[in-house]
Design a protein around this motif. Structure first.
Motif, mmCIF file in Angstrom:
data_model
loop_
_atom_site.group_PDB
_atom_site.id
_atom_site.type_symbol
_atom_site.label_atom_id
_atom_site.label_comp_id
_atom_site.label_asym_id
_atom_site.label_seq_id
_atom_site.Cartn_x
_atom_site.Cartn_y
_atom_site.Cartn_z
ATOM 1 N N VAL A 212 -24.000 35.519 -11.142
ATOM 2 C CA VAL A 212 -25.047 35.833 -12.116
ATOM 3 C C VAL A 212 -25.995 34.642 -12.209
ATOM 4 C CG1 VAL A 212 -25.579 36.409 -14.500
ATOM 5 C CG2 VAL A 212 -23.541 37.360 -13.407
ATOM 6 N N TRP A 213 -27.249 34.879 -11.917
ATOM 7 C CA TRP A 213 -28.269 33.816 -11.881
ATOM 8 C C TRP A 213 -29.200 34.007 -13.066
ATOM 9 C CZ3 TRP A 213 -33.514 33.476 -9.361
ATOM 10 C CH2 TRP A 213 -33.877 32.154 -9.109
ATOM 11 N N SER A 214 -29.224 33.041 -13.975
ATOM 12 C CA SER A 214 -30.040 33.208 -15.173
ATOM 13 C C SER A 214 -30.462 31.853 -15.732
ATOM 14 C CB SER A 214 -29.275 33.991 -16.245
ATOM 15 O OG SER A 214 -28.324 33.157 -16.869
ATOM 16 N N LYS A 215 -31.271 31.898 -16.799
ATOM 17 C CA LYS A 215 -31.724 30.678 -17.476
ATOM 18 C C LYS A 215 -30.761 30.240 -18.569
ATOM 19 C CE LYS A 215 -35.757 32.429 -18.482
ATOM 20 N NZ LYS A 215 -37.139 32.569 -19.003
ATOM 21 N N ALA A 216 -29.754 31.026 -18.859
ATOM 22 C CA ALA A 216 -28.821 30.701 -19.934
ATOM 23 C C ALA A 216 -27.975 29.477 -19.575
ATOM 24 C CB ALA A 216 -27.913 31.894 -20.217
ATOM 25 N N PRO A 217 -27.674 28.619 -20.532
ATOM 26 C CA PRO A 217 -26.841 27.442 -20.248
ATOM 27 C C PRO A 217 -25.410 27.830 -19.903
ATOM 28 C CG PRO A 217 -27.266 27.639 -22.608
ATOM 29 C CD PRO A 217 -28.145 28.652 -21.935
ATOM 30 N N ALA A 218 -24.709 26.910 -19.264
ATOM 31 C CA ALA A 218 -23.352 27.186 -18.796
ATOM 32 C C ALA A 218 -22.376 27.450 -19.931
ATOM 33 C CB ALA A 218 -22.852 26.014 -17.941
#
Length: 245
Positions: A212-218
């Motif tokens: 899953v590739w996103s801008k959300a932090p780890a």
């Protein structure tokens, strides 16, 4: 009955009107007009980014001749009234599909029950475009647009409609790949919003390695859900361009 509406909209996008405003008010309880229609009592409604855009950006289009729109397109309800011929009975848990076909004779997609591929753009979407949604105490809908939800799935039954989007995507992928032998092993999902998470869970259920590739932090809740289902995350980084000079 009680209903949540957005006021200040126009039946023609961009045609002006007041500022959108979210209101709790009264609406007429809908009545069945034909034996094919079903009266549903609403249990819960999911709200997503589309609803946020309707409220903040005048994205929604009310029914013709109206300036208000009952929002909510992800629903879970219980059948109150239904004819036996519909295959539904009082007490059945159901969710409603959102898009309705256009009436343009030349639209081959809608004439063949594929309104998600409407060619005219004149389709109707409940709670979004041209028809009231489900954020009210009751709604009436044709049985063919209702999906029965098993009793054991009630805690997450409201996710049926967004999950249907994931299922349609996977169905189209399989159709495209029919031209050759295909054994997928890895899936990449762009974004970790509700649909992205549903897509990731579905891919894991299919046995695929899932990224899953996103801008959300780890350490976000979405990233945690991805890891718990056996997937992994990659964070998208914004590339800053040098200043012009």
């Amino acid at each position: 009955m009680k209903a949540i509406t957005v006021t200040g909209l126009s039946a023609a996008p961009g045609a002006g009107g007041g500022e959108p405003r979210l209101e709790l008010g009264e609406a007429d309880k809908p009545q069945r007009r034909t034996g094919a229609e079903v009266l549903v009592r609403v249990l819960c409604v999911g709200l997503d980014g589309t609803d946020r855009e309707i409220i903040s950006e005048k994205y929604g289009v009310p029914p013709e001749g109206d300036t208000t729109l009952i929002i909510g397109h992800e629903s879970l309800g219980v059948v109150e009234e239904a004819d036996p011929a519909t295959g539904l009975k009082p007490g059945d848990a159901v969710c409603a599909l959102v898009r309705r076909p256009c009436t343009v004779p030349a639209c081959v997609a809608c004439r063949n029950g594929q309104q998600d591929f409407c060619e005219s753009g004149a389709y109707v979407e409940r709670g979004i475009k041209g028809a009231h949604g489900f954020l009210s105490e009751y709604y009436v809908e044709e049985a063919r647009y209702l999906v029965r939800v098993p009793a054991e799935a009630l805690p997450y039954g409201v996710m049926t409609e967004p999950q249907s989007i994931v299922e349609k995507v996977w169905s189209e992928v399989q159709r495209v790949q029919q031209r050759l032998v295909w054994q997928p092993k890895t899936a990449v999902v762009l974004g970790s919003g509700p649909l992205g998470l549903l897509a990731a869970l579905t891919c894991r259920c299919l046995g695929l390695e899932t990224i899953v590739w996103s801008k959300a932090p780890a350490d976000s809740a979405g990233a945690q859900l991805v890891r718990e289902c056996g997937g992994c995350t990659r964070r998208r980084r914004t590339r800053r361009l040098p200043p012009r000079g």
